[in-house]
Design a protein around this motif. Structure first.
Motif, PDB file in Angstrom:
ATOM      1  N   PRO A 145       0.808  -1.227   0.000  1.00 34.12           N
ATOM      2  CA  PRO A 145       0.000   0.000   0.000  1.00 34.12           C
ATOM      3  C   PRO A 145       0.835   1.269   0.000  1.00 34.12           C
ATOM      4  O   PRO A 145       0.344   2.321  -0.412  1.00 34.12           O
ATOM      5  CB  PRO A 145      -0.824  -0.120   1.278  1.00 34.12           C
ATOM      6  CG  PRO A 145      -0.057  -1.066   2.153  1.00 34.12           C
ATOM      7  CD  PRO A 145       0.609  -2.031   1.221  1.00 34.12           C
ATOM      8  N   GLU A 146       2.079   1.205   0.495  1.00 32.29           N
ATOM      9  CA  GLU A 146       2.889   2.421   0.530  1.00 32.29           C
ATOM     10  C   GLU A 146       3.475   2.788  -0.830  1.00 32.29           C
ATOM     11  O   GLU A 146       4.101   3.843  -0.984  1.00 32.29           O
ATOM     12  CB  GLU A 146       4.015   2.313   1.565  1.00 32.29           C
ATOM     13  CG  GLU A 146       4.994   1.182   1.328  1.00 32.29           C
ATOM     14  CD  GLU A 146       4.614  -0.064   2.107  1.00 32.29           C
ATOM     15  OE1 GLU A 146       5.517  -0.690   2.684  1.00 32.29           O
ATOM     16  OE2 GLU A 146       3.419  -0.390   2.153  1.00 32.29           O
ATOM     17  N   LEU A 147       3.286   1.955  -1.828  1.00 34.01           N
ATOM     18  CA  LEU A 147       3.724   2.296  -3.176  1.00 34.01           C
ATOM     19  C   LEU A 147       2.781   3.370  -3.725  1.00 34.01           C
ATOM     20  O   LEU A 147       1.564   3.253  -3.631  1.00 34.01           O
ATOM     21  CB  LEU A 147       3.680   1.054  -4.060  1.00 34.01           C
ATOM     22  CG  LEU A 147       4.505   1.060  -5.353  1.00 34.01           C
ATOM     23  CD1 LEU A 147       5.982   1.223  -5.050  1.00 34.01           C
ATOM     24  CD2 LEU A 147       4.255  -0.210  -6.136  1.00 34.01           C
ATOM     25  N   ILE A 148       3.338   4.429  -4.301  1.00 32.24           N
ATOM     26  CA  ILE A 148       2.511   5.521  -4.815  1.00 32.24           C
ATOM     27  C   ILE A 148       1.709   5.040  -6.015  1.00 32.24           C
ATOM     28  O   ILE A 148       2.264   4.539  -6.995  1.00 32.24           O
ATOM     29  CB  ILE A 148       3.378   6.732  -5.208  1.00 32.24           C
ATOM     30  CG1 ILE A 148       4.062   7.326  -3.966  1.00 32.24           C
ATOM     31  CG2 ILE A 148       2.537   7.793  -5.905  1.00 32.24           C
ATOM     32  CD1 ILE A 148       5.072   8.395  -4.293  1.00 32.24           C
ATOM     33  N   ASN A 179       7.958   6.743   1.504  1.00 36.31           N
ATOM     34  CA  ASN A 179       6.513   6.794   1.266  1.00 36.31           C
ATOM     35  C   ASN A 179       5.715   6.538   2.541  1.00 36.31           C
ATOM     36  O   ASN A 179       4.630   7.104   2.725  1.00 36.31           O
ATOM     37  CB  ASN A 179       6.121   5.787   0.185  1.00 36.31           C
ATOM     38  CG  ASN A 179       6.547   6.233  -1.202  1.00 36.31           C
ATOM     39  OD1 ASN A 179       6.998   7.351  -1.391  1.00 36.31           O
ATOM     40  ND2 ASN A 179       6.413   5.343  -2.167  1.00 36.31           N
ATOM     41  N   ARG A 180       6.246   5.693   3.423  1.00 38.04           N
ATOM     42  CA  ARG A 180       5.563   5.484   4.704  1.00 38.04           C
ATOM     43  C   ARG A 180       5.588   6.764   5.533  1.00 38.04           C
ATOM     44  O   ARG A 180       4.602   7.120   6.184  1.00 38.04           O
ATOM     45  CB  ARG A 180       6.216   4.322   5.463  1.00 38.04           C
ATOM     46  CG  ARG A 180       5.839   2.947   4.931  1.00 38.04           C
ATOM     47  CD  ARG A 180       6.300   1.843   5.854  1.00 38.04           C
ATOM     48  NE  ARG A 180       7.742   1.645   5.781  1.00 38.04           N
ATOM     49  CZ  ARG A 180       8.348   0.803   4.944  1.00 38.04           C
ATOM     50  NH1 ARG A 180       7.628   0.083   4.097  1.00 38.04           N
ATOM     51  NH2 ARG A 180       9.660   0.668   4.948  1.00 38.04           N
ATOM     52  N   VAL A 181       6.722   7.463   5.509  1.00 36.52           N
ATOM     53  CA  VAL A 181       6.823   8.733   6.230  1.00 36.52           C
ATOM     54  C   VAL A 181       5.818   9.745   5.674  1.00 36.52           C
ATOM     55  O   VAL A 181       5.163  10.480   6.416  1.00 36.52           O
ATOM     56  CB  VAL A 181       8.260   9.291   6.140  1.00 36.52           C
ATOM     57  CG1 VAL A 181       8.335  10.698   6.732  1.00 36.52           C
ATOM     58  CG2 VAL A 181       9.246   8.371   6.860  1.00 36.52           C
ATOM     59  N   LEU A 182       5.687   9.765   4.343  1.00 33.91           N
ATOM     60  CA  LEU A 182       4.819  10.739   3.680  1.00 33.91           C
ATOM     61  C   LEU A 182       3.353  10.306   3.639  1.00 33.91           C
ATOM     62  O   LEU A 182       2.521  11.032   3.096  1.00 33.91           O
ATOM     63  CB  LEU A 182       5.312  10.974   2.249  1.00 33.91           C
ATOM     64  CG  LEU A 182       6.728  11.547   2.091  1.00 33.91           C
ATOM     65  CD1 LEU A 182       7.105  11.628   0.624  1.00 33.91           C
ATOM     66  CD2 LEU A 182       6.842  12.920   2.739  1.00 33.91           C
ATOM     67  N   LEU A 183       3.053   9.133   4.206  1.00 31.71           N
ATOM     68  CA  LEU A 183       1.681   8.601   4.209  1.00 31.71           C
ATOM     69  C   LEU A 183       1.127   8.513   2.792  1.00 31.71           C
ATOM     70  O   LEU A 183       0.017   8.968   2.481  1.00 31.71           O
ATOM     71  CB  LEU A 183       0.771   9.459   5.087  1.00 31.71           C
ATOM     72  CG  LEU A 183       1.197   9.611   6.552  1.00 31.71           C
ATOM     73  CD1 LEU A 183       0.229  10.528   7.295  1.00 31.71           C
ATOM     74  CD2 LEU A 183       1.297   8.260   7.231  1.00 31.71           C
ATOM     75  N   ALA A 184       1.927   7.888   1.911  1.00 29.35           N
ATOM     76  CA  ALA A 184       1.553   7.806   0.502  1.00 29.35           C
ATOM     77  C   ALA A 184       0.273   7.010   0.286  1.00 29.35           C
ATOM     78  O   ALA A 184      -0.427   7.226  -0.708  1.00 29.35           O
ATOM     79  CB  ALA A 184       2.693   7.189  -0.303  1.00 29.35           C
ATOM     80  N   ALA A 186      -2.403   7.269   2.009  1.00 29.40           N
ATOM     81  CA  ALA A 186      -3.525   8.189   2.224  1.00 29.40           C
ATOM     82  C   ALA A 186      -3.458   9.401   1.297  1.00 29.40           C
ATOM     83  O   ALA A 186      -4.487   9.947   0.908  1.00 29.40           O
ATOM     84  CB  ALA A 186      -3.551   8.664   3.678  1.00 29.40           C
ATOM     85  N   ASP A 187      -2.251   9.833   0.940  1.00 28.93           N
ATOM     86  CA  ASP A 187      -2.079  11.024   0.096  1.00 28.93           C
ATOM     87  C   ASP A 187      -1.051  10.731  -0.991  1.00 28.93           C
ATOM     88  O   ASP A 187       0.071  11.245  -0.946  1.00 28.93           O
ATOM     89  CB  ASP A 187      -1.637  12.213   0.957  1.00 28.93           C
ATOM     90  CG  ASP A 187      -1.492  13.499   0.153  1.00 28.93           C
ATOM     91  OD1 ASP A 187      -2.008  13.555  -0.983  1.00 28.93           O
ATOM     92  OD2 ASP A 187      -0.833  14.444   0.640  1.00 28.93           O
ATOM     93  N   ALA A 191       2.654  12.699  -1.887  1.00 31.44           N
ATOM     94  CA  ALA A 191       3.921  11.970  -1.873  1.00 31.44           C
ATOM     95  C   ALA A 191       4.606  12.058  -3.235  1.00 31.44           C
ATOM     96  O   ALA A 191       5.831  12.278  -3.320  1.00 31.44           O
ATOM     97  CB  ALA A 191       3.676  10.509  -1.494  1.00 31.44           C
ATOM     98  N   ALA A 192       3.830  11.908  -4.311  1.00 33.33           N
ATOM     99  CA  ALA A 192       4.419  11.998  -5.654  1.00 33.33           C
ATOM    100  C   ALA A 192       4.975  13.390  -5.908  1.00 33.33           C
ATOM    101  O   ALA A 192       6.049  13.551  -6.514  1.00 33.33           O
ATOM    102  CB  ALA A 192       3.374  11.642  -6.704  1.00 33.33           C
TER     103      ALA A 192
END
Length: 230
Positions: A145-148, A179-184, A186-187, A191-192
């Motif tokens: 899920p953390e993949l953008i 990406n986990r830090v950036l909550l990719a 959810a957003d 993140a991108a």
């Protein structure tokens, strides 16, 4: 007018002409950095040619994250300045005039929806893999899920390609960690945008361009600094 003077002042003219689209294309932090660099150029002694050249190059670096095809971005690679007083004085005076026009009246309220749409269009232009291509890399299993994952209204789900090393492998581990830090999950758009926009904390280039060039820890620290507001 020398060639260097012409190219430098042309950049200032284009900034003035396309300010609204520059504001829409750059993240807010990058846009504020651009204004700071313009103020520094305006405050540079005009007869100190080398200082003017350094200040102008700092402005130029702030504009490099603009998407290819933007009128300002198209001229940046052709700008060639030399440290001479005839070039320095028009650049400083031109920047002072530009800032005076920018601050003469309060800017109109931004069209938030238009800005978001412009950012999404820019991000969808980046090289990406389809959902089917990503599933192949995971043997048919769903990707983490953390993949953008960006929703393209025409092409379906798209996974920005910078997340993957060359070849057929799975994503860079540092990409997943950031990406986990950036909550990719959810957003993904935010993140991108972090990965694909200029980053002052890292010296200017988009973080995606620094994969494999900087230690992984520096990329993670930059993401943490954003989230924690450092």
């Amino acid at each position: 007018m020398t060639p260097g003077e012409d190219s430098g002042t042309r950049v200032l003219d284009l900034i003035d002409e396309h300010l609204d689209s520059i504001r829409a294309a750059l993240p807010d932090g990058q846009y504020q950095l651009l204004l700071k660099r313009l103020r520094a150029l305006a405050d540079t002694p005009p007869d100190d040619a080398r200082a003017v050249l350094r200040a102008f190059q700092a402005v130029r670096l702030c504009l490099l994250p603009l998407p290819f095809g933007h009128p300002v971005r198209e001229v940046l690679d052709s700008v060639r300045l030399v440290a001479t007083v005839p070039v320095g004085r028009p650049l400083v005076l031109g920047t002072q005039d530009l800032l005076a026009r920018l601050t003469a009246a309060p800017p109109p309220p931004p069209d938030t929806a238009a800005i978001i749409a412009a950012v999404e269009r820019r991000l969808l232009k980046a090289p990406a893999l389809s959902a089917a291509e990503v599933r192949v890399r995971y043997g048919g299993a769903p990707p983490p899920p953390e993949l953008i994952r960006l929703a393209d209204p025409e092409l379906g789900d798209r996974y920005p390609q910078f997340q993957f090393p060359p070849g057929d492998g799975t994503p860079y581990e540092v990409v997943l960690e950031v990406n986990r830090v950036l909550l990719a999950d959810a957003d993904p758009w935010g993140a991108a945008d972090w990965w694909l926009s200029g980053n002052a904390w890292l010296g200017g280039p988009p973080p995606a361009h620094l994969l494999g060039l900087l230690p992984d820890r520096e990329l993670v620290d930059a993401a943490v600094a954003l989230v924690e507001g450092d």
